[in-house]
Design a protein around this motif. Structure first.
Motif, short mmCIF file in Angstrom:
data_model
loop_
_atom_site.label_atom_id
_atom_site.label_comp_id
_atom_site.label_asym_id
_atom_site.label_seq_id
_atom_site.Cartn_x
_atom_site.Cartn_y
_atom_site.Cartn_z
N LEU A 118 -1.11 1.34 -2.48
CA LEU A 118 -1.44 -0.07 -2.27
C LEU A 118 -2.73 -0.28 -1.49
O LEU A 118 -3.18 -1.43 -1.35
CB LEU A 118 -0.28 -0.78 -1.55
N GLN A 119 -3.33 0.78 -1.00
CA GLN A 119 -4.62 0.63 -0.32
C GLN A 119 -5.77 0.50 -1.32
O GLN A 119 -6.91 0.23 -0.91
CB GLN A 119 -4.85 1.80 0.65
N LEU A 120 -5.49 0.69 -2.60
CA LEU A 120 -6.51 0.53 -3.64
C LEU A 120 -6.43 -0.88 -4.22
O LEU A 120 -5.39 -1.27 -4.76
CB LEU A 120 -6.29 1.55 -4.77
N PRO A 121 -7.49 -1.68 -4.14
CA PRO A 121 -7.46 -3.04 -4.70
C PRO A 121 -7.08 -3.06 -6.18
O PRO A 121 -6.36 -3.96 -6.62
CB PRO A 121 -8.88 -3.55 -4.46
N SER A 122 -7.56 -2.08 -6.95
CA SER A 122 -7.25 -2.06 -8.38
C SER A 122 -5.76 -1.86 -8.63
O SER A 122 -5.19 -2.47 -9.55
CB SER A 122 -8.06 -0.96 -9.07
N LEU A 123 -5.11 -1.02 -7.83
CA LEU A 123 -3.69 -0.79 -8.00
C LEU A 123 -2.90 -2.02 -7.57
O LEU A 123 -1.93 -2.40 -8.22
CB LEU A 123 -3.27 0.45 -7.19
N ARG A 124 -3.32 -2.65 -6.47
CA ARG A 124 -2.64 -3.88 -6.05
C ARG A 124 -2.68 -4.94 -7.15
O ARG A 124 -1.69 -5.60 -7.45
CB ARG A 124 -3.25 -4.44 -4.76
N ALA A 125 -3.86 -5.11 -7.76
CA ALA A 125 -4.00 -6.10 -8.81
C ALA A 125 -3.09 -5.78 -9.99
O ALA A 125 -2.44 -6.67 -10.56
CB ALA A 125 -5.46 -6.18 -9.27
N PHE A 174 13.60 0.22 1.23
CA PHE A 174 12.26 -0.06 1.75
C PHE A 174 11.46 -0.89 0.75
O PHE A 174 10.71 -1.79 1.15
CB PHE A 174 11.52 1.24 2.08
N LEU A 175 11.60 -0.59 -0.54
CA LEU A 175 10.89 -1.41 -1.54
C LEU A 175 11.39 -2.85 -1.49
O LEU A 175 10.60 -3.79 -1.61
CB LEU A 175 11.09 -0.82 -2.93
N ASP A 176 12.70 -3.04 -1.28
CA ASP A 176 13.24 -4.39 -1.11
C ASP A 176 12.66 -5.06 0.14
O ASP A 176 12.34 -6.25 0.14
CB ASP A 176 14.76 -4.35 -1.00
N VAL A 177 12.54 -4.29 1.23
CA VAL A 177 11.93 -4.81 2.45
C VAL A 177 10.50 -5.26 2.18
O VAL A 177 10.08 -6.35 2.59
CB VAL A 177 11.95 -3.73 3.57
N LEU A 178 9.73 -4.41 1.50
CA LEU A 178 8.34 -4.73 1.21
C LEU A 178 8.24 -6.00 0.38
O LEU A 178 7.39 -6.87 0.64
CB LEU A 178 7.69 -3.55 0.48
N ALA A 179 9.12 -6.14 -0.62
CA ALA A 179 9.12 -7.34 -1.45
C ALA A 179 9.45 -8.58 -0.62
O ALA A 179 8.82 -9.64 -0.78
CB ALA A 179 10.13 -7.18 -2.59
N GLY A 180 10.43 -8.46 0.28
CA GLY A 180 10.78 -9.59 1.13
C GLY A 180 9.68 -9.96 2.10
O GLY A 180 9.41 -11.14 2.35
N MET A 181 9.02 -8.96 2.67
CA MET A 181 7.90 -9.21 3.59
C MET A 181 6.75 -9.89 2.88
O MET A 181 6.09 -10.79 3.42
CB MET A 181 7.45 -7.90 4.24
N PHE A 182 6.49 -9.47 1.64
CA PHE A 182 5.41 -10.09 0.87
C PHE A 182 5.75 -11.55 0.56
O PHE A 182 4.86 -12.42 0.55
CB PHE A 182 5.17 -9.31 -0.41
N ALA A 183 7.03 -11.82 0.29
CA ALA A 183 7.45 -13.21 0.02
C ALA A 183 7.27 -14.08 1.26
O ALA A 183 6.89 -15.25 1.17
CB ALA A 183 8.90 -13.23 -0.44
N VAL A 184 7.52 -13.51 2.45
CA VAL A 184 7.32 -14.25 3.70
C VAL A 184 5.84 -14.44 3.96
O VAL A 184 5.38 -15.53 4.34
CB VAL A 184 7.99 -13.50 4.87
N GLY A 198 -1.72 -15.49 9.29
CA GLY A 198 -3.18 -15.49 9.43
C GLY A 198 -3.90 -14.61 8.45
O GLY A 198 -5.09 -14.34 8.62
N ALA A 199 -3.22 -14.15 7.38
CA ALA A 199 -3.89 -13.28 6.41
C ALA A 199 -4.71 -14.12 5.44
O ALA A 199 -4.60 -15.35 5.39
CB ALA A 199 -2.86 -12.46 5.65
N ALA A 200 -5.54 -13.43 4.68
CA ALA A 200 -6.35 -14.11 3.67
C ALA A 200 -5.44 -14.78 2.64
O ALA A 200 -4.28 -14.41 2.47
CB ALA A 200 -7.29 -13.12 2.99
N ALA A 201 -5.99 -15.75 1.92
CA ALA A 201 -5.17 -16.57 1.02
C ALA A 201 -4.76 -15.83 -0.24
O ALA A 201 -3.70 -16.10 -0.80
CB ALA A 201 -5.92 -17.85 0.66
N ASP A 202 -5.59 -14.90 -0.74
CA ASP A 202 -5.25 -14.32 -2.04
C ASP A 202 -4.18 -13.25 -1.90
O ASP A 202 -4.06 -12.59 -0.87
CB ASP A 202 -6.51 -13.79 -2.74
N ALA A 253 -2.08 -6.14 1.00
CA ALA A 253 -2.66 -5.07 1.82
C ALA A 253 -2.20 -5.19 3.26
O ALA A 253 -1.83 -4.19 3.91
CB ALA A 253 -4.18 -5.12 1.73
N VAL A 254 -2.21 -6.41 3.80
CA VAL A 254 -1.77 -6.63 5.19
C VAL A 254 -0.29 -6.32 5.34
O VAL A 254 0.13 -5.64 6.29
CB VAL A 254 -2.08 -8.07 5.64
#
Length: 567
Positions: free
Chosen positions: A236-243, A322-332, A336-340, A346-347
């Motif tokens: 997930l540190q790669l922008p292309s993979l995140r996209a 942990f993947l469920d945790v990551l999904a829930g954290m992303f939903a929250v 102060g992170a960037a809008a996109d 990444a944050v």
């Protein structure tokens, strides 16, 4: 960046390269789901730039070197031809963390956009994955963390011979292999998933070295889960993979995707001779529905579709949570992170990694290790983020049974009442590392002088008597896993945990006689030839006692059945 050691003889790689993309089957016989998949593949093929014949058919991407984002296969679903991934371009990676340097054994080629399949590509692909992983994890670790390996920089061998595996050991560092499957030479070091998994073992051993020799089902499984989690977070540190992942999942990160699938190429290779030993689309998939069970009550082996006490199999309970945790954290969303969404992801990936590290630090090494780490993560969130991710954490761990509902509610109430400092956290600020009372600072030591768990005699139900490092630290958190029948699971003793773990090792044929031949009855030792990395433990003599010690953590590419095949 890796430095040069002695030059080794280059190994010849087959010229056939990767398998081509599958031809389109007749559309009228495809169900809707497969039609969608085929359309996606077709659109992907049409969107790729034309190949010009440069570098043996690959057009160089922007950047000085080429490397894979996560794996050499983009898709590898059972019953279909694999879809090869395209390498991307990037600058020469730099690992700027002085105490966590690596050194690839062999000749260092000059940086260039090499063709996948070449030895030079293998070098820079691994170098990029190692630097990406260390640069992600190092800022999250306590200051002064260093390798537990015998040599610094940590040694990395990209091809140690024939095996469908890779491993981390203290004497040898990271070791990778290759094998030829249906005309395709599979190098485990060519998959960033695999490199970052093995790197995860090394980093966890640096952070919590007392886990290395712990005779515990949950501790061993957690080490494997951490490796798979490392693969996910580093990718997930790669922008292309995140996209790619955001498009594939629509932002629901715990759906089956490139993020959840670990080591697609190696999974494909193993399915060719052991179809039920791995998942249908990769080696292990964190997008699963496994629910916690007392590992001592599970069989030592099972097909990949079922849960067993074998550490790679049981690891999927925690990596799935942990993947469920990551999904829930992303939903929250981060404060102060960037809008996109890509930057938010990444944050969130860094926040999730930090919570995991702090949960590991505060968790005692005992038989209910999953629940203690989970509770430590909930506590760290309260202290670091004011409880922002509390619901994402507790709901995921409750859904997987790692925390019982009653335990989760009681824990959160206690933490709110005490500001997150009730269980050993001396003080913290959101911009500083947590400070722990009684921190043994094992992360600052080498493997030779790292903390060790107490050594105790143990007799198995098979009549084998050995000494083991017992996972006997008292629980810090008053939590428990969920029982399948409802309520909370009764925590089992350290002795029961160690006995089950040792019995599993014997039944799986993973203990080498070492200094004490005859300790394990000959009737329990498999006669067939095995790959060198199958033996994860060995017997040593210490002051007249026979002790089981760990040799290495292997990735378990053969799943519950070991990495064996007829030659």
């Amino acid at each position: 960046m890796a430095t040069t050691k002695e030059t080794k003889t280059a190994r010849t790689r087959p010229s056939n390269g990767r398998p081509s993309a599958p031809k389109s089957p007749p559309q009228e016989v495809l169900p809707d789901l497969l039609r969608k998949l085929q359309r996606m593949i077709s659109e992907f093929e049409q969107s790729r730039p034309a190949k010009t014949g440069v570098k043996g058919g690959y057009e160089p991407a922007d950047g000085q070197i080429r490397f894979y984002e996560d794996d050499p296969f983009l898709r590898a679903v059972d019953g279909a031809d694999p879809v090869p991934a395209e390498a991307i371009g990037g600058d020469v990676p730099v690992n700027s963390h002085e105490l966590l340097q690596t050194e690839i054994v062999g000749e260092q080629p000059d940086p260039e956009a090499f063709e996948p399949g070449s030895n030079e590509f293998l070098f820079w692909n691994a170098t990029a994955a190692l630097a990406r992983g260390i640069n992600f994890w190092a800022p999250l670790l306590p200051e002064g963390t260093r390798w537990s390996t015998s040599e610094e920089p940590m040694q990395v061998e990209l091809d140690a011979g024939i095996d469908l595996n890779a491993f981390y050991s203290r004497p040898d560092g990271l070791v990778f292999f290759h094998d030829d499957i249906r005309g395709n030479r599979v190098f485990s070091a060519e998959s960033p998933d695999v490199v970052c998994h093995e790197l995860g073992h090394a980093l966890l051993d640096a952070l919590k070295p007392e886990l290395f020799d712990a005779m515990s089902l949950e501790v061993g499984a957690f080490h494997e889960a951490f490796g798979d989690i490392s693969g996910m977070l580093c990718a997930l540190q790669l922008p292309s993979l995140r996209a790619s992942v955001l498009e594939e999942t629509g932002g629901e990160l715990n759906l089956n995707s490139r993020l959840s699938q670990s080591a697609r190429e190696l999974g494909w290779a193993i399915r060719t001779f052991a179809p039920d030993a791995v998942d249908v689309d990769c080696l292990r998939n964190a997008a699963n529905s496994f629910f916690y069970r007392d590992p001592g009550a599970l069989p030592p082996n099972a097909p990949a579709s079922e849960l067993s006490s074998e550490v790679h199999s049981f690891s999927r309970v925690f990596s799935g949570a942990f993947l469920d945790v990551l999904a829930g954290m992303f939903a929250v969303g981060p404060d102060g992170a960037a809008a996109d969404d890509s930057e938010n992801l990444a944050v969130v990936s860094r926040d999730a990694g930090r919570l995991l590290v702090e949960g590991i630090r505060v968790a005692p090494v005992g038989s209910s290790y999953y629940s203690q780490v989970a509770a430590g993560m909930v506590q760290a969130d309260q202290t670091l983020f004011g409880g922002r991710y509390r619901a994402a954490l507790t709901s995921a761990f409750v859904r997987r049974g790692i925390l019982s509902p009653a335990a989760a509610v009681s824990l959160c109430r206690d933490l709110r009442a005490h500001g997150g400092r009730e269980f050993g956290v001396a003080g913290a600020a959101r911009t500083r590392q947590l400070q722990f009372e009684g921190d043994n600072e094992g992360y600052k030591k080498s493997g030779a002088d790292a903390p060790k768990l107490p050594l105790r005699p143990l007799t198995t139900r098979f009549g084998v008597t050995v000494h083991v490092h017992l996972p006997s630290e008292p629980n810090r958190f008053g939590v428990a896993a969920a029982a399948v029948t409802g309520g909370s699971e009764q925590n089992y003793s350290a002795e029961e945990d160690a006995r089950s773990f040792v019995e599993d090792l014997i039944q799986q044929g993973r203990i080498a006689d070492g200094d004490a031949p005859g300790t394990i009855p000959a009737e329990l030792i498999p006669p067939m030839a095995v790959y060198p990395s199958d033996k994860t433990h060995h017997l040593v003599k210490e002051d007249g006692r026979v002790v089981i010690k760990r040799r290495h953590f292997c990735c378990g590419f053969g799943g519950s059945f070991g990495c064996r095949r007829v030659r």
